[in-house]
Write a protein that holds these residues in place. Structure first.
Motif, PDB file in Angstrom:
ATOM      1  N   GLY A  17      13.607   9.343   2.929  1.00  0.00           N
ATOM      2  CA  GLY A  17      12.405  10.094   2.552  1.00  0.00           C
ATOM      3  C   GLY A  17      11.315   9.238   1.960  1.00  0.00           C
ATOM      4  O   GLY A  17      10.595   9.687   1.084  1.00  0.00           O
ATOM      5  N   GLY A  18      11.195   7.989   2.401  1.00  0.00           N
ATOM      6  CA  GLY A  18      10.167   7.102   1.884  1.00  0.00           C
ATOM      7  C   GLY A  18      10.529   6.421   0.580  1.00  0.00           C
ATOM      8  O   GLY A  18       9.715   5.715  -0.001  1.00  0.00           O
ATOM      9  N   VAL A  19      11.739   6.639   0.107  1.00  0.00           N
ATOM     10  CA  VAL A  19      12.205   6.033  -1.135  1.00  0.00           C
ATOM     11  C   VAL A  19      13.256   4.980  -0.806  1.00  0.00           C
ATOM     12  O   VAL A  19      14.159   5.215  -0.008  1.00  0.00           O
ATOM     13  CB  VAL A  19      12.823   7.108  -2.074  1.00  0.00           C
ATOM     14  CG1 VAL A  19      13.392   6.489  -3.326  1.00  0.00           C
ATOM     15  CG2 VAL A  19      11.777   8.167  -2.420  1.00  0.00           C
ATOM     16  N   ARG A  20      13.121   3.814  -1.425  1.00  0.00           N
ATOM     17  CA  ARG A  20      14.097   2.734  -1.248  1.00  0.00           C
ATOM     18  C   ARG A  20      15.269   3.011  -2.188  1.00  0.00           C
ATOM     19  O   ARG A  20      15.081   3.267  -3.374  1.00  0.00           O
ATOM     20  CB  ARG A  20      13.441   1.405  -1.595  1.00  0.00           C
ATOM     21  CG  ARG A  20      14.309   0.207  -1.453  1.00  0.00           C
ATOM     22  CD  ARG A  20      13.422  -1.036  -1.653  1.00  0.00           C
ATOM     23  NE  ARG A  20      14.195  -2.228  -1.566  1.00  0.00           N
ATOM     24  CZ  ARG A  20      14.501  -3.002  -2.599  1.00  0.00           C
ATOM     25  NH1 ARG A  20      14.056  -2.700  -3.804  1.00  0.00           N
ATOM     26  NH2 ARG A  20      15.213  -4.085  -2.439  1.00  0.00           N
ATOM     27  N   VAL A  21      16.486   2.994  -1.643  1.00  0.00           N
ATOM     28  CA  VAL A  21      17.690   3.212  -2.435  1.00  0.00           C
ATOM     29  C   VAL A  21      18.502   1.926  -2.432  1.00  0.00           C
ATOM     30  O   VAL A  21      18.923   1.452  -1.377  1.00  0.00           O
ATOM     31  CB  VAL A  21      18.541   4.375  -1.891  1.00  0.00           C
ATOM     32  CG1 VAL A  21      19.826   4.530  -2.714  1.00  0.00           C
ATOM     33  CG2 VAL A  21      17.745   5.666  -1.887  1.00  0.00           C
ATOM     34  N   LEU A  22      18.688   1.379  -3.606  1.00  0.00           N
ATOM     35  CA  LEU A  22      19.491   0.178  -3.758  1.00  0.00           C
ATOM     36  C   LEU A  22      20.798   0.602  -4.420  1.00  0.00           C
ATOM     37  O   LEU A  22      20.780   1.232  -5.479  1.00  0.00           O
ATOM     38  CB  LEU A  22      18.765  -0.835  -4.635  1.00  0.00           C
ATOM     39  CG  LEU A  22      19.418  -2.195  -4.710  1.00  0.00           C
ATOM     40  CD1 LEU A  22      18.370  -3.277  -4.572  1.00  0.00           C
ATOM     41  CD2 LEU A  22      20.183  -2.344  -5.999  1.00  0.00           C
ATOM     42  N   THR A  23      21.914   0.312  -3.765  1.00  0.00           N
ATOM     43  CA  THR A  23      23.226   0.693  -4.279  1.00  0.00           C
ATOM     44  C   THR A  23      23.942  -0.553  -4.767  1.00  0.00           C
ATOM     45  O   THR A  23      24.120  -1.505  -4.002  1.00  0.00           O
ATOM     46  CB  THR A  23      24.062   1.383  -3.187  1.00  0.00           C
ATOM     47  OG1 THR A  23      23.333   2.517  -2.708  1.00  0.00           O
ATOM     48  CG2 THR A  23      25.412   1.832  -3.722  1.00  0.00           C
ATOM     49  N   ALA A  24      24.334  -0.531  -6.029  1.00  0.00           N
ATOM     50  CA  ALA A  24      25.051  -1.657  -6.625  1.00  0.00           C
ATOM     51  C   ALA A  24      26.487  -1.231  -6.904  1.00  0.00           C
ATOM     52  O   ALA A  24      26.736  -0.120  -7.368  1.00  0.00           O
ATOM     53  CB  ALA A  24      24.374  -2.081  -7.927  1.00  0.00           C
ATOM     54  N   ALA A  45       9.229  -5.705  -2.936  1.00  0.00           N
ATOM     55  CA  ALA A  45       9.967  -4.451  -3.130  1.00  0.00           C
ATOM     56  C   ALA A  45       9.547  -3.738  -4.404  1.00  0.00           C
ATOM     57  O   ALA A  45       9.704  -2.528  -4.515  1.00  0.00           O
ATOM     58  CB  ALA A  45      11.470  -4.725  -3.155  1.00  0.00           C
ATOM     59  N   ALA A  46       9.004  -4.469  -5.361  1.00  0.00           N
ATOM     60  CA  ALA A  46       8.592  -3.849  -6.619  1.00  0.00           C
ATOM     61  C   ALA A  46       7.483  -2.826  -6.402  1.00  0.00           C
ATOM     62  O   ALA A  46       7.276  -1.966  -7.237  1.00  0.00           O
ATOM     63  CB  ALA A  46       8.137  -4.920  -7.606  1.00  0.00           C
ATOM     64  N   ALA A  47       6.761  -2.913  -5.276  1.00  0.00           N
ATOM     65  CA  ALA A  47       5.665  -1.987  -5.021  1.00  0.00           C
ATOM     66  C   ALA A  47       6.153  -0.639  -4.493  1.00  0.00           C
ATOM     67  O   ALA A  47       5.390   0.284  -4.378  1.00  0.00           O
ATOM     68  CB  ALA A  47       4.690  -2.607  -4.026  1.00  0.00           C
ATOM     69  N   LEU A  48       7.433  -0.520  -4.173  1.00  0.00           N
ATOM     70  CA  LEU A  48       7.985   0.707  -3.623  1.00  0.00           C
ATOM     71  C   LEU A  48       8.576   1.591  -4.713  1.00  0.00           C
ATOM     72  O   LEU A  48       8.876   1.137  -5.804  1.00  0.00           O
ATOM     73  CB  LEU A  48       9.110   0.365  -2.637  1.00  0.00           C
ATOM     74  CG  LEU A  48       8.738  -0.521  -1.461  1.00  0.00           C
ATOM     75  CD1 LEU A  48       9.986  -0.896  -0.692  1.00  0.00           C
ATOM     76  CD2 LEU A  48       7.753   0.196  -0.562  1.00  0.00           C
ATOM     77  N   VAL A  49       8.766   2.851  -4.379  1.00  0.00           N
ATOM     78  CA  VAL A  49       9.565   3.720  -5.235  1.00  0.00           C
ATOM     79  C   VAL A  49      11.022   3.362  -4.942  1.00  0.00           C
ATOM     80  O   VAL A  49      11.466   3.442  -3.804  1.00  0.00           O
ATOM     81  CB  VAL A  49       9.296   5.212  -4.945  1.00  0.00           C
ATOM     82  CG1 VAL A  49      10.209   6.083  -5.793  1.00  0.00           C
ATOM     83  CG2 VAL A  49       7.840   5.549  -5.197  1.00  0.00           C
ATOM     84  N   GLY A  80       4.352   0.904  -8.578  1.00  0.00           N
ATOM     85  CA  GLY A  80       5.585   1.517  -8.105  1.00  0.00           C
ATOM     86  C   GLY A  80       6.373   2.166  -9.221  1.00  0.00           C
ATOM     87  O   GLY A  80       5.929   2.231 -10.371  1.00  0.00           O
ATOM     88  N   GLN A  81       7.527   2.650  -8.846  1.00  0.00           N
ATOM     89  CA  GLN A  81       8.418   3.311  -9.786  1.00  0.00           C
ATOM     90  C   GLN A  81       9.836   2.813  -9.587  1.00  0.00           C
ATOM     91  O   GLN A  81      10.240   2.509  -8.470  1.00  0.00           O
ATOM     92  CB  GLN A  81       8.442   4.820  -9.555  1.00  0.00           C
ATOM     93  CG  GLN A  81       7.149   5.528  -9.754  1.00  0.00           C
ATOM     94  CD  GLN A  81       7.313   7.021  -9.471  1.00  0.00           C
ATOM     95  OE1 GLN A  81       8.399   7.570  -9.502  1.00  0.00           O
ATOM     96  NE2 GLN A  81       6.192   7.664  -9.176  1.00  0.00           N
ATOM     97  N   LEU A  82      10.599   2.792 -10.659  1.00  0.00           N
ATOM     98  CA  LEU A  82      12.025   2.511 -10.613  1.00  0.00           C
ATOM     99  C   LEU A  82      12.731   3.659 -11.304  1.00  0.00           C
ATOM    100  O   LEU A  82      12.290   4.118 -12.363  1.00  0.00           O
ATOM    101  CB  LEU A  82      12.345   1.188 -11.315  1.00  0.00           C
ATOM    102  CG  LEU A  82      13.817   0.761 -11.301  1.00  0.00           C
ATOM    103  CD1 LEU A  82      14.255   0.389  -9.882  1.00  0.00           C
ATOM    104  CD2 LEU A  82      14.050  -0.401 -12.240  1.00  0.00           C
ATOM    105  N   CYS A 117      11.536  11.950  -7.057  1.00  0.00           N
ATOM    106  CA  CYS A 117      10.621  10.939  -6.524  1.00  0.00           C
ATOM    107  C   CYS A 117       9.596  11.562  -5.597  1.00  0.00           C
ATOM    108  O   CYS A 117       9.907  12.503  -4.867  1.00  0.00           O
ATOM    109  CB  CYS A 117      11.399   9.887  -5.724  1.00  0.00           C
ATOM    110  SG  CYS A 117      12.472   8.863  -6.710  1.00  0.00           S
ATOM    111  N   PRO A 118       8.384  11.005  -5.591  1.00  0.00           N
ATOM    112  CA  PRO A 118       7.397  11.442  -4.598  1.00  0.00           C
ATOM    113  C   PRO A 118       7.891  11.070  -3.207  1.00  0.00           C
ATOM    114  O   PRO A 118       8.477  10.012  -3.019  1.00  0.00           O
ATOM    115  CB  PRO A 118       6.137  10.665  -4.972  1.00  0.00           C
ATOM    116  CG  PRO A 118       6.597   9.529  -5.801  1.00  0.00           C
ATOM    117  CD  PRO A 118       7.886   9.933  -6.442  1.00  0.00           C
ATOM    118  N   ARG A 119       7.707  11.957  -2.248  1.00  0.00           N
ATOM    119  CA  ARG A 119       8.202  11.746  -0.895  1.00  0.00           C
ATOM    120  C   ARG A 119       7.061  11.492   0.073  1.00  0.00           C
ATOM    121  O   ARG A 119       5.959  11.973  -0.109  1.00  0.00           O
ATOM    122  CB  ARG A 119       8.975  12.976  -0.411  1.00  0.00           C
ATOM    123  CG  ARG A 119      10.049  13.417  -1.354  1.00  0.00           C
ATOM    124  CD  ARG A 119      11.120  12.415  -1.454  1.00  0.00           C
ATOM    125  NE  ARG A 119      12.213  12.891  -0.633  1.00  0.00           N
ATOM    126  CZ  ARG A 119      13.418  12.451  -0.761  1.00  0.00           C
ATOM    127  NH1 ARG A 119      13.693  11.529  -1.635  1.00  0.00           N
ATOM    128  NH2 ARG A 119      14.372  12.903  -0.013  1.00  0.00           N
TER     129      ARG A 119
END
Length: 141
Positions: A17-24, A45-49, A80-82, A117-119
């Protein structure tokens, strides 16, 4: 970084949905925290949600917390947002002790974080499609 860091922390990235998901998954400590920060801030990547799914993190020390705060500040500098999602009980307790949820939004589940998150309306929700939740993909029903 040593070869041991590769098995102690694994990081995967996807988009939904336009959001980057990082799984640790694994341990985030002095040796592995730089990998997390690099993954969160590499190639603009910092510029993305970005939502960090922490459900697989079994240990995090202050180095990991510092990496998250640094990534949060980098995201803000670029508009961006984290957001953090699904910390296990041990990690959530550490977050509470240091007050991290007051600095970076922290959600109990990945779905809650994604919903906050904004989509981007033109992008399909890959997570919903992958889990066959009955939505429509690519604008078709």
């Amino acid at each position: 970084m040593t070869d041991n860091d590769n098995w102690r922390l694994s990081i995967t990235c996807s988009h939904t949905g336009g959001v980057r998901v990082l799984t640790a998954c694994g341990e985030i400590d002095l040796d592995s925290a730089p990998r997390l920060l690099d993954a969160l801030t590499a190639d603009g990547a910092a510029a993305l949600v970005t939502v960090v799914d922490l459900s697989g993190v079994t240990f995090m020390d202050s180095s990991g917390i510092n990496a998250l705060i640094a990534a949060h500040h980098a995201a803000q500098r670029h508009g961006g947002q984290l957001r953090l999602a699904s910390p296990g009980p041990t990690v959530a307790e550490i977050f509470g002790i240091v007050g991290l949820p007051g600095v970076i939004p922290c959600h109990p589940t990945l779905r809650d974080a994604l919903d906050a998150c904004p989509r981007q309306p033109d992008e399909p929700d890959v997570a919903d499609a992958r889990h066959n939740r009955g939505g429509h993909q690519n604008g078709t029903s």
